[in-house]
Design a protein around this motif. Sequence first.
Motif, PDB file in Angstrom:
ATOM      1  N   PRO A 112      -5.015  -1.337  -1.722  1.00 42.86           N
ATOM      2  CA  PRO A 112      -3.787  -2.129  -1.836  1.00 42.86           C
ATOM      3  C   PRO A 112      -3.110  -2.314  -0.478  1.00 42.86           C
ATOM      4  N   LEU A 113      -2.457  -3.461  -0.301  1.00 39.81           N
ATOM      5  CA  LEU A 113      -1.764  -3.743   0.943  1.00 39.81           C
ATOM      6  C   LEU A 113      -0.399  -3.066   0.955  1.00 39.81           C
ATOM      7  N   GLN A 114       0.039  -2.672   2.138  1.00 37.47           N
ATOM      8  CA  GLN A 114       1.342  -2.046   2.313  1.00 37.47           C
ATOM      9  C   GLN A 114       2.226  -2.951   3.166  1.00 37.47           C
ATOM     10  N   PHE A 115       3.488  -3.132   2.738  1.00 41.47           N
ATOM     11  CA  PHE A 115       4.424  -3.979   3.460  1.00 41.47           C
ATOM     12  C   PHE A 115       5.704  -3.209   3.754  1.00 41.47           C
ATOM     13  N   PRO A 116       6.493  -3.662   4.759  1.00 44.18           N
ATOM     14  CA  PRO A 116       7.744  -2.961   5.085  1.00 44.18           C
ATOM     15  C   PRO A 116       8.676  -2.890   3.883  1.00 44.18           C
ATOM     16  N   ASP A 117       9.435  -1.805   3.829  1.00 44.14           N
ATOM     17  CA  ASP A 117      10.405  -1.595   2.755  1.00 44.14           C
ATOM     18  C   ASP A 117      11.725  -2.245   3.161  1.00 44.14           C
ATOM     19  N   SER A 118      11.940  -3.463   2.688  1.00 42.34           N
ATOM     20  CA  SER A 118      13.147  -4.204   3.030  1.00 42.34           C
ATOM     21  C   SER A 118      13.474  -5.147   1.887  1.00 42.34           C
ATOM     22  N   GLU A 119      14.769  -5.405   1.687  1.00 39.04           N
ATOM     23  CA  GLU A 119      15.185  -6.282   0.600  1.00 39.04           C
ATOM     24  C   GLU A 119      14.629  -7.680   0.771  1.00 39.04           C
ATOM     25  N   LYS A 120      14.520  -8.164   2.013  1.00 38.87           N
ATOM     26  CA  LYS A 120      13.973  -9.481   2.289  1.00 38.87           C
ATOM     27  C   LYS A 120      12.982  -9.365   3.436  1.00 38.87           C
ATOM     28  N   LEU A 121      11.888 -10.115   3.328  1.00 40.92           N
ATOM     29  CA  LEU A 121      10.836 -10.053   4.326  1.00 40.92           C
ATOM     30  C   LEU A 121      10.519 -11.444   4.858  1.00 40.92           C
ATOM     31  N   GLY A 122       9.919 -11.487   6.039  1.00 38.59           N
ATOM     32  CA  GLY A 122       9.448 -12.735   6.623  1.00 38.59           C
ATOM     33  C   GLY A 122       8.018 -12.574   7.110  1.00 38.59           C
ATOM     34  N   ARG A 123       7.262 -13.674   7.039  1.00 36.50           N
ATOM     35  CA  ARG A 123       5.865 -13.665   7.508  1.00 36.50           C
ATOM     36  C   ARG A 123       5.712 -14.625   8.686  1.00 36.50           C
ATOM     37  N   ILE A 124       5.041 -14.168   9.735  1.00 38.02           N
ATOM     38  CA  ILE A 124       4.752 -15.037  10.871  1.00 38.02           C
ATOM     39  C   ILE A 124       3.694 -16.042  10.429  1.00 38.02           C
ATOM     40  N   ALA A 125       4.053 -17.330  10.424  1.00 41.45           N
ATOM     41  CA  ALA A 125       3.199 -18.366   9.864  1.00 41.45           C
ATOM     42  C   ALA A 125       2.426 -19.157  10.914  1.00 41.45           C
ATOM     43  N   VAL A 126       2.481 -18.724  12.163  1.00 45.52           N
ATOM     44  CA  VAL A 126       1.708 -19.351  13.234  1.00 45.52           C
ATOM     45  C   VAL A 126       0.938 -18.264  13.969  1.00 45.52           C
TER      46      VAL A 126
END
Length: 365
Positions: free
Chosen positions: A35-49
Amino acid sequence: MLSKEPTKLSRRDFLKLSASGIGALALRPFSNYRPLQFPDSEKLGRIAVGKMDLKARPDSNSTTVGTLYADAIVPWLNEQVGPVSGRINQRWVETPDGFLWGGYVQPVRNEPNTPLKNLPQTGPGAGMWAEVTIPYVDLILENPPARAPWLQYQLSINLPPRFYDSQVVWVDQIRTDANGQVFYRLNEKYGYGDIFWGPAQAFRPLSIEEMTPISPDIEDKRIRVNIHRQELSCFEGDVEVFFARVSTGALFDAWGNRVDAWSTPIGKHQIWRKAISLPLSGGSADAGWALPAVGFVSLFVGSGVAIHSTYWHNNYGEPSSRGCVNTTPEDAKWIFRWTMPQVAYDPGDITVEWPGGTTIEVIEH
């Protein structure tokens, strides 16, 4: 026609950034899936470039304090307005480590789902539409070799097949591995024939109820797209019932020359096809692009121009496409449900003859 593809790093740069052997994800057995792990934050952003600079302040001329690469996931603390040279969009995303220009930071969710044990029954058999609700999900290719251009490119640079938050795909099978992890089989109904498996937690089933038409009894509906203002308005009669910031094709380049090849066609058009999910592509073999599982597509020009959901940028309010009208996933879904023709959940696609469906008027000013 569709929106501008995210800027790519060179193959060499990508290989440097990629973990050794990560391309094996496409073929590896289920038991090896982690499984993938992501930062624990209410809102997240992904670098799309391919690459973005972190700035000390919300200002493109401020000090660069770091570098982030494609698909990095960052906590999204808030947004601020600040100068960006040469851009209309002046929004910045604040992260714990600095500021990122907001146009290429996709807002993403991290909302895992409870897997289903059985698929609902539809006309042709068991299946459902589902959307990704985590920042991204790595996939297992069931039927190599890769067919779709985007997938061939992805594997050629040693990166895994991957879907992103808000992409929509058809699920037609469920299986459980030896560790009890549930996977859905993912099939792009109108794609190139590539079939994937992905962890069920990443996908939220779309219900028939949430796809029901909005104001189906009202016949006098129209949409106006303003290129100069980068706005879309929906009208019932003379009453505006919906408004959205959009990203269209540009009418002029940076030197003031008209660029009809990538502009959104001016004039009145009728929606002629709608699909809950479609792969979009364009260009040539040497300079083309391909984007899978684009959600809530409303085509209104025969060459392929559409209003559709966007997961590869966040640059609404500024021309960023190669002809289409890019909207947020939420806006695309509302427009899809409101416009004519109506689309049944299964098969989730309809084409109509002239005079077509809802009128879309594209104006320059």
